[in-house]
Design a protein around this motif. Structure first.
Motif, PDB file in Angstrom:
ATOM      1  N   CYS A  94       0.784  -1.177   0.000  1.00  0.00           N
ATOM      2  CA  CYS A  94       0.000   0.000   0.000  1.00  0.00           C
ATOM      3  C   CYS A  94       0.830   1.245   0.000  1.00  0.00           C
ATOM      4  CB  CYS A  94      -0.871   0.041   1.209  1.00  0.00           C
ATOM      5  SG  CYS A  94      -1.560  -1.532   1.504  1.00  0.00           S
ATOM      6  N   MET A 138      -2.369  -0.215   1.312  1.00  0.00           N
ATOM      7  CA  MET A 138      -3.695  -0.712   0.960  1.00  0.00           C
ATOM      8  C   MET A 138      -4.363  -1.256   2.208  1.00  0.00           C
ATOM      9  SD  MET A 138      -3.514  -4.330  -1.037  1.00  0.00           S
ATOM     10  CE  MET A 138      -4.013  -5.792  -0.158  1.00  0.00           C
ATOM     11  N   THR A 157      -6.535  -4.224   3.814  1.00  0.00           N
ATOM     12  CA  THR A 157      -6.908  -5.615   3.580  1.00  0.00           C
ATOM     13  C   THR A 157      -7.373  -6.230   4.879  1.00  0.00           C
ATOM     14  OG1 THR A 157      -6.093  -7.784   2.870  1.00  0.00           O
ATOM     15  CG2 THR A 157      -4.498  -6.324   3.887  1.00  0.00           C
ATOM     16  N   SER A 163      -5.369  -0.425  -9.368  1.00  0.00           N
ATOM     17  CA  SER A 163      -6.474  -1.310  -9.006  1.00  0.00           C
ATOM     18  C   SER A 163      -6.234  -2.682  -9.621  1.00  0.00           C
ATOM     19  CB  SER A 163      -7.801  -0.736  -9.508  1.00  0.00           C
ATOM     20  OG  SER A 163      -8.879  -1.590  -9.179  1.00  0.00           O
ATOM     21  N   ASN A 223      -8.779  -8.947  -6.711  1.00  0.00           N
ATOM     22  CA  ASN A 223      -8.367  -9.781  -5.590  1.00  0.00           C
ATOM     23  C   ASN A 223      -8.203 -11.227  -6.041  1.00  0.00           C
ATOM     24  OD1 ASN A 223      -7.671 -10.415  -3.013  1.00  0.00           O
ATOM     25  ND2 ASN A 223      -9.767 -10.640  -2.284  1.00  0.00           N
ATOM     26  N   GLN A 254      -2.967 -12.688  -0.897  1.00  0.00           N
ATOM     27  CA  GLN A 254      -2.871 -11.271  -0.642  1.00  0.00           C
ATOM     28  C   GLN A 254      -2.193 -10.586  -1.802  1.00  0.00           C
ATOM     29  OE1 GLN A 254      -1.592 -10.463   3.301  1.00  0.00           O
ATOM     30  NE2 GLN A 254      -2.767 -12.120   4.168  1.00  0.00           N
ATOM     31  N   ALA A 255      -1.882  -9.267  -1.598  1.00  0.00           N
ATOM     32  CA  ALA A 255      -1.469  -8.468  -2.740  1.00  0.00           C
ATOM     33  C   ALA A 255      -0.216  -8.979  -3.399  1.00  0.00           C
ATOM     34  CB  ALA A 255      -1.257  -7.018  -2.300  1.00  0.00           C
ATOM     35  N   SER A 270      -1.333 -11.455  -5.577  1.00  0.00           N
ATOM     36  CA  SER A 270      -2.205 -10.883  -6.591  1.00  0.00           C
ATOM     37  C   SER A 270      -1.459 -10.074  -7.617  1.00  0.00           C
ATOM     38  CB  SER A 270      -3.257  -9.995  -5.941  1.00  0.00           C
ATOM     39  OG  SER A 270      -4.066 -10.749  -5.104  1.00  0.00           O
ATOM     40  N   VAL A 291      -9.118  -4.406  -5.723  1.00  0.00           N
ATOM     41  CA  VAL A 291      -8.369  -3.926  -4.569  1.00  0.00           C
ATOM     42  C   VAL A 291      -7.588  -2.682  -4.994  1.00  0.00           C
ATOM     43  CG1 VAL A 291      -6.578  -4.461  -2.884  1.00  0.00           C
ATOM     44  CG2 VAL A 291      -8.169  -6.241  -3.621  1.00  0.00           C
TER      45      VAL A 291
END
Length: 312
Positions: free
Chosen positions: A22, A68, A70, A235, A238, A249-250, A253, A279
């Motif tokens: 994030c 971010m 989450t 963006s 997910n 998780q990111a 992803s 996300v």
């Protein structure tokens, strides 16, 4: 080792780095709009040239922030280092957040940024402390705009080559430097088309892998047209985006080494057929001390880890 194995190894290493990627949007407060404050010129064209202004500047220091939310928790990853825009080489120390329980602190991860490649040291996951892991950024479905926990400073600038719409907001200051604030939206596909040779493939991958190729941004340029601060809002879907198809998780992803860049289900449902949730990741890059000495040396082949990466 086969190319497929090497890419899968890179995917495994990255699977946890953006466990909550994030960006902290370090806010700048506008100081008002004065007449004749430099609004002359088309904002879109000015932003298209911002990356070239960095090349002319040569080098700078950089701070990054990625954030971010989450699972109801806001996670921030911070980085600091230097960058050579002419060679497109940089070095960042990236600090991961504490574990949710706050019981342990992570050692800073050293990241070397190069055209088409990301090198990481102190990543853990079973990698010896004296070894580097190399990942081909074009194999990541986010092009490493978020996967490594920090956006490559030059890649952040090259995203602005894809600016489609932009407005001039006004004069303000960033870290004591007078700047012009622009707000707009960039198209990653256009950015990839107009990017430097070293960044083209990664941006093309991001254009296909994100939930949308449109990237809203706020950019702050000094009187020489150099980026002092830029904040992008990316963006991804997910369970997809840095993901090798397993979800998570990111970090997971943002990687898609096995399914290709934005494969057939990139914008569809998940494995259970349900729609994927988008996300939002905010990535802020702050550039300062232009002309600072930068000496980035990429690791030798013998220093790159070739073993198995432990799953996070």
């Amino acid at each position: 080792m086969t190319e497929r194995q090497r890419r899968q190894r890179g995917a495994a290493v990255l699977s946890g780095i953006v466990a909550g990627v994030c960006v902290c949007a370090a806010g700048c407060s506008a100081t008002g709009r004065a007449a004749g404050d430099g609004r002359a010129g088309d904002p879109v064209e000015i932003l298209h040239r911002a990356a070239d202004a960095l090349v002319e500047a040569g080098t700078s220091k950089a701070r990054t922030s990625m954030e971010m939310a989450t699972g109801g928790t806001r996670v921030t990853i911070r980085g600091q280092g230097v960058y050579d825009y002419r060679r497109q080489l940089g070095e960042l120390k990236v600090l991961l957040p504490q574990d949710p329980a706050g019981a342990s602190e992570h050692r800073p991860i050293t990241e070397l940024l190069a055209p088409g490649a990301l090198f990481m040291k102190n990543r853990g996951a079973g990698v010896p402390a004296d070894k580097w892991v190399r990942v081909e950024t074009a194999t990541l479905s986010d092009g490493n705009l978020v996967t490594g926990g920090a956006t490559d400073p030059f890649a952040a600038a090259e995203v602005l080559r894809g600016t489609r719409t932009a407005t001039y907001v006004g004069r303000t200051e960033v870290a004591g430097t007078a700047v012009r604030h622009y707000r707009g939206t960039a198209d990653l596909a256009v950015a990839a088309r107009d990017a430097s040779e070293g960044g083209r493939d990664s941006l093309r991958a991001a254009a296909k892998g994100f939930a949308t190729a449109r990237v809203p941004f706020d950019a702050y340029l000094d009187d020489e047209g150099r980026i002092r601060k830029v904040r992008h809002r990316f963006s991804f879907l997910n369970g997809r985006g840095a993901d090798d198809g397993r979800g998570g998780q990111a970090g997971r992803s943002a990687q898609d080494g096995r399914n290709g860049h934005g494969g057939p289900d990139a914008h569809g449902g998940g494995p259970d057929g349900r729609p994927r949730a988008a996300v939002a990741v905010a990535s802020t890059t702050l550039l300062y001390d232009f002309g600072a000495p930068v000496d980035v040396r990429l690791p030798a082949a013998d220093d790159i880890y070739a073993g198995r990466i432990a799953e996070d």
